[in-house]
Enzyme design. Structure first.
Site, PDB file in Angstrom:
ATOM      1  N   SER A 145     -62.025  32.604 -13.239  1.00  0.00           N
ATOM      2  CA  SER A 145     -61.556  31.395 -12.573  1.00  0.00           C
ATOM      3  C   SER A 145     -62.589  30.295 -12.726  1.00  0.00           C
ATOM      4  O   SER A 145     -63.800  30.566 -12.829  1.00  0.00           O
ATOM      5  CB  SER A 145     -61.322  31.667 -11.083  1.00  0.00           C
ATOM      6  OG  SER A 145     -61.069  30.467 -10.378  1.00  0.00           O
ATOM      7  N   TYR A 158     -64.523  34.734  -3.094  1.00  0.00           N
ATOM      8  CA  TYR A 158     -63.711  34.707  -4.308  1.00  0.00           C
ATOM      9  C   TYR A 158     -64.506  34.112  -5.466  1.00  0.00           C
ATOM     10  O   TYR A 158     -64.552  34.674  -6.563  1.00  0.00           O
ATOM     11  CB  TYR A 158     -62.442  33.893  -4.061  1.00  0.00           C
ATOM     12  CG  TYR A 158     -61.560  33.742  -5.275  1.00  0.00           C
ATOM     13  CD1 TYR A 158     -60.702  34.760  -5.664  1.00  0.00           C
ATOM     14  CD2 TYR A 158     -61.573  32.574  -6.032  1.00  0.00           C
ATOM     15  CE1 TYR A 158     -59.885  34.628  -6.778  1.00  0.00           C
ATOM     16  CE2 TYR A 158     -60.764  32.423  -7.138  1.00  0.00           C
ATOM     17  CZ  TYR A 158     -59.920  33.456  -7.508  1.00  0.00           C
ATOM     18  OH  TYR A 158     -59.124  33.309  -8.626  1.00  0.00           O
TER      19      TYR A 158
END
Length: 256
Positions: A145, A158
């Site tokens: 990501s 995350y």
């Protein structure tokens, strides 16, 4: 009996990026393993779409945080087709928490997120590596990501898990070459129910409008955009390994 078609195993492929990737592989003539943790019906629908392209699709439940499930996924593909040519580590999880809310995340939150996003990817690579090494060819694509590059996203836990996945991509590329190439894609904001549900509809739509107005390409990713990059790394990048590709419309650049 070994299949004449190449085989792709895509984790977390009952929806979103994983589903789009599995379907694109099927369009290209690959057999695919559709993996799900909870959404069996959705996984079956993805498999049915893949089969419309004349290829085979195997639906297999499994939680990549469990090493035994990872090994069972690899074994299912070997039993069915005798080969695995590509692994896409797409399964992921998060907990939405503002980055300045340091009390909002517990040690267990970090452990749960790392178990899927980082450890799960490692366990899947370990499970498929012997088959890929025996064939002297293979491609792993880790879905990381932009959060792992820039340090923003749904939560600090995350972002940290995806940063670790990017570093692990480089380590595995060194360790597993020349038989296996290992690369990562780093999507930015991706349209879809995962972010809409996690952010809330109003905030989700506001973020899309903001990114379309402020980023160089004036658009956000779709699952199909990410699938295109994953399949490129698998089929069209024979001399590329250990690389990280940002898919964010230029978000990391900003706009003057």
């Amino acid at each position: 009996m070994k299949s004449n078609r190449p085989v792709a195993l895509v984790t977390g492929s009952s929806s979103g990026i994983g589903a789009a990737t599995a379907c694109l592989f099927a369009q290209r003539g690959w057999n695919v393993v559709i993996n799900f943790a909870h959404s069996a019906d959705a996984a079956e629908k993805v498999a049915a779409t893949c089969r419309e392209h004349g290829t085979e699709a195997l639906v297999q439940q499994g939680n990549v945080a469990e090493d035994s499930d990872c090994r069972a996924l690899a074994q299912a593909a070997e039993t069915q087709w005798g080969r695995i040519d590509a692994l896409v580590n797409n399964a992921g999880t998060t907990r939405f928490c503002a980055h300045d809310n340091l009390e909002g995340l517990s040690a267990q939150d970090f452990q749960d997120i790392y178990a899927v996003n980082t450890i799960g990817a490692y366990q899947m690579v370990r499970a498929v590596a012997p088959m890929m090494q025996a064939a002297a060819t293979g491609s792993v694509v880790n879905v990381a990501s932009i959060a792992g590059v820039k340090g923003f996203g749904s939560s600090i836990a995350y972002a940290a898990s995806k940063g670790a996945l990017i570093t692990m991509t480089k380590s595995l590329a060194r360790a597993l070459g020349p038989a296996i190439r290992v690369n990562a894609v780093c999507p930015g904001f991706v349209r879809g129910s995962w972010l809409a549900e996690g952010m809330g509809e109003a905030r989700y739509q506001a973020m899309i409008e903001h990114l379309e107005a402020k980023t160089p390409l004036g658009r956000v990713c779709t699952p199909e955009d990410v699938a295109d990059a994953i399949v490129y790394f698998t089929t069209g990048a024979a001399v590329v390994t250990g690389e990280t590709l940002l898919l964010d419309g230029g978000t990391h650049l900003g706009r003057l």
